[in-house]
Scaffold this active site. Structure first.
Site, PDB file in Angstrom:
ATOM      1  CG  ASP A  83      -1.941   1.060   1.245  1.00  0.00           C
ATOM      2  OD1 ASP A  83      -2.314   1.542   0.161  1.00  0.00           O
ATOM      3  OD2 ASP A  83      -2.406   1.432   2.348  1.00  0.00           O
ATOM      4  CG  ASP A 105       1.332   7.602  -2.975  1.00  0.00           C
ATOM      5  OD1 ASP A 105       1.084   8.573  -3.704  1.00  0.00           O
ATOM      6  OD2 ASP A 105       1.108   7.600  -1.756  1.00  0.00           O
ATOM      7  CG  HIS A 201      -6.558   4.347  -1.059  1.00  0.00           C
ATOM      8  ND1 HIS A 201      -5.237   4.310  -0.678  1.00  0.00           N
ATOM      9  CD2 HIS A 201      -6.634   3.622  -2.202  1.00  0.00           C
ATOM     10  CE1 HIS A 201      -4.550   3.600  -1.552  1.00  0.00           C
ATOM     11  NE2 HIS A 201      -5.382   3.178  -2.493  1.00  0.00           N
ATOM     12  N   GLY A 203     -11.545   3.375   3.248  1.00  0.00           N
ATOM     13  CA  GLY A 203     -12.804   2.642   3.300  1.00  0.00           C
ATOM     14  C   GLY A 203     -13.447   2.566   4.664  1.00  0.00           C
ATOM     15  CB  SER A 204     -12.142   2.801   8.136  1.00  0.00           C
ATOM     16  OG  SER A 204     -11.175   1.783   8.075  1.00  0.00           O
TER      17      SER A 204
END
Length: 274
Positions: A83, A105, A201, A203-204
């Site tokens: 990630d 990234d 990204h 997602g929580s």
């Protein structure tokens, strides 16, 4: 053996099947085991992923061997993903270690440089038999250290796809560690231009209704980090009341399993396995 050294078939199956894979950020045996316990109980495939700061604690080789060993003990498909890889050498080290998927990234780089690096790393990842995710950071997706939103340009997403990216991380309203709602109209435009698989990204904190709508628009990977970290911290705070360190580790595994489980049902509600 359920470990997938090449994550691309998992992503393609999710896209074709109309579901998404939760990608859980883990940095310890307890976190990895908790996520896999949740996936095994649900009978659904899962991605475990490491952040660059995590692999400062243990090398990509150590994490890859750990996840492979744990995958031997479950029946569901498992892969390992890097990630927010910012350093090319780190991306390559993870591929050499056997990660099934890596992220580049490009936050802070000019778009032309991100495009050039995408083509370069796509060749390396595909030659290694692995998938490449590219983020819109610097011109889109908010980074882990910078949650200032700047939405993804659908035309740029298409250019990244054409350059060889297997997955495109989209900035459509989500933020790391914060509650958020998505711009589903923009997400539909990105899907029209770039196709899937797409990635979200943060997602929580995304509203459940928006997550399920996003899956219907080609999102096949959703990153989950903050929900797990909060569960670990809460369980860790309770460890002084437990009789042994082993009881503390068991408490953390159970807390992570409990935090991970809802996302498996939310993102993959109508299938029992991949």
């Amino acid at each position: 053996m359920t470990y997938h050294a090449d994550a691309r078939p998992l992503y393609h199956a999710a896209l074709a099947g109309g579901y998404a894979l939760p990608a859980y950020n883990v940095c310890s045996l307890e976190m990895a085991k908790g996520c896999l316990d949740a996936a095994e109980a649900a009978g659904k495939p899962v991605i475990l992923q490491t952040y660059p700061a995590d692999i400062e604690q243990a090398s990509p080789h150590v994490f890859a061997q750990l996840i492979r060993a744990l995958a031997d003990e479950v029946s569901v498909p498992v892969t390992l993903h890097l990630d927010h890889g910012r350093d090319v050498d780190q991306v390559i080290a993870c591929l050499r270690a056997g990660y099934g998927s890596v992220m580049f990234d490009g936050q802070g780089l000019p778009f032309d440089e991100t495009l050039r690096m995408t083509a370069h790393l796509a060749g390396i990842a595909h030659a290694s038999g692995a998938a490449l995710e590219v983020s819109a950071e610097g011109f889109g997706l908010p980074g882990a250290d910078d949650n200032v939103l700047d939405t993804t340009d659908p035309q740029q997403a298409r250019a990244l796809r054409d350059a060889g990216a297997d997955l495109i991380a989209c900035a459509v309203g989500s933020e790391h560690g914060h509650a958020s709602r998505l711009d589903l109209t923009l997400l539909a435009e990105i899907q029209t231009q770039a196709g899937g698989p797409l990635v979200l990204h943060g997602g929580s904190g995304i509203h459940p209704d928006d997550l399920q709508a996003a899956v219907r628009q080609g999102v096949t990977k959703v990153n989950i980090g903050s929900a797990l970290y909060r569960a670990v911290r809460a369980a860790w705070m309770a460890t002084p009341t437990l009789p042994t360190h082993r009881a503390g580790y068991a408490s953390i595994r159970a807390a992570v399993k409990g935090a991970a489980a809802p996302f498996l049902d939310l993102l993959h509600p109508q299938r029992n396995s991949a």
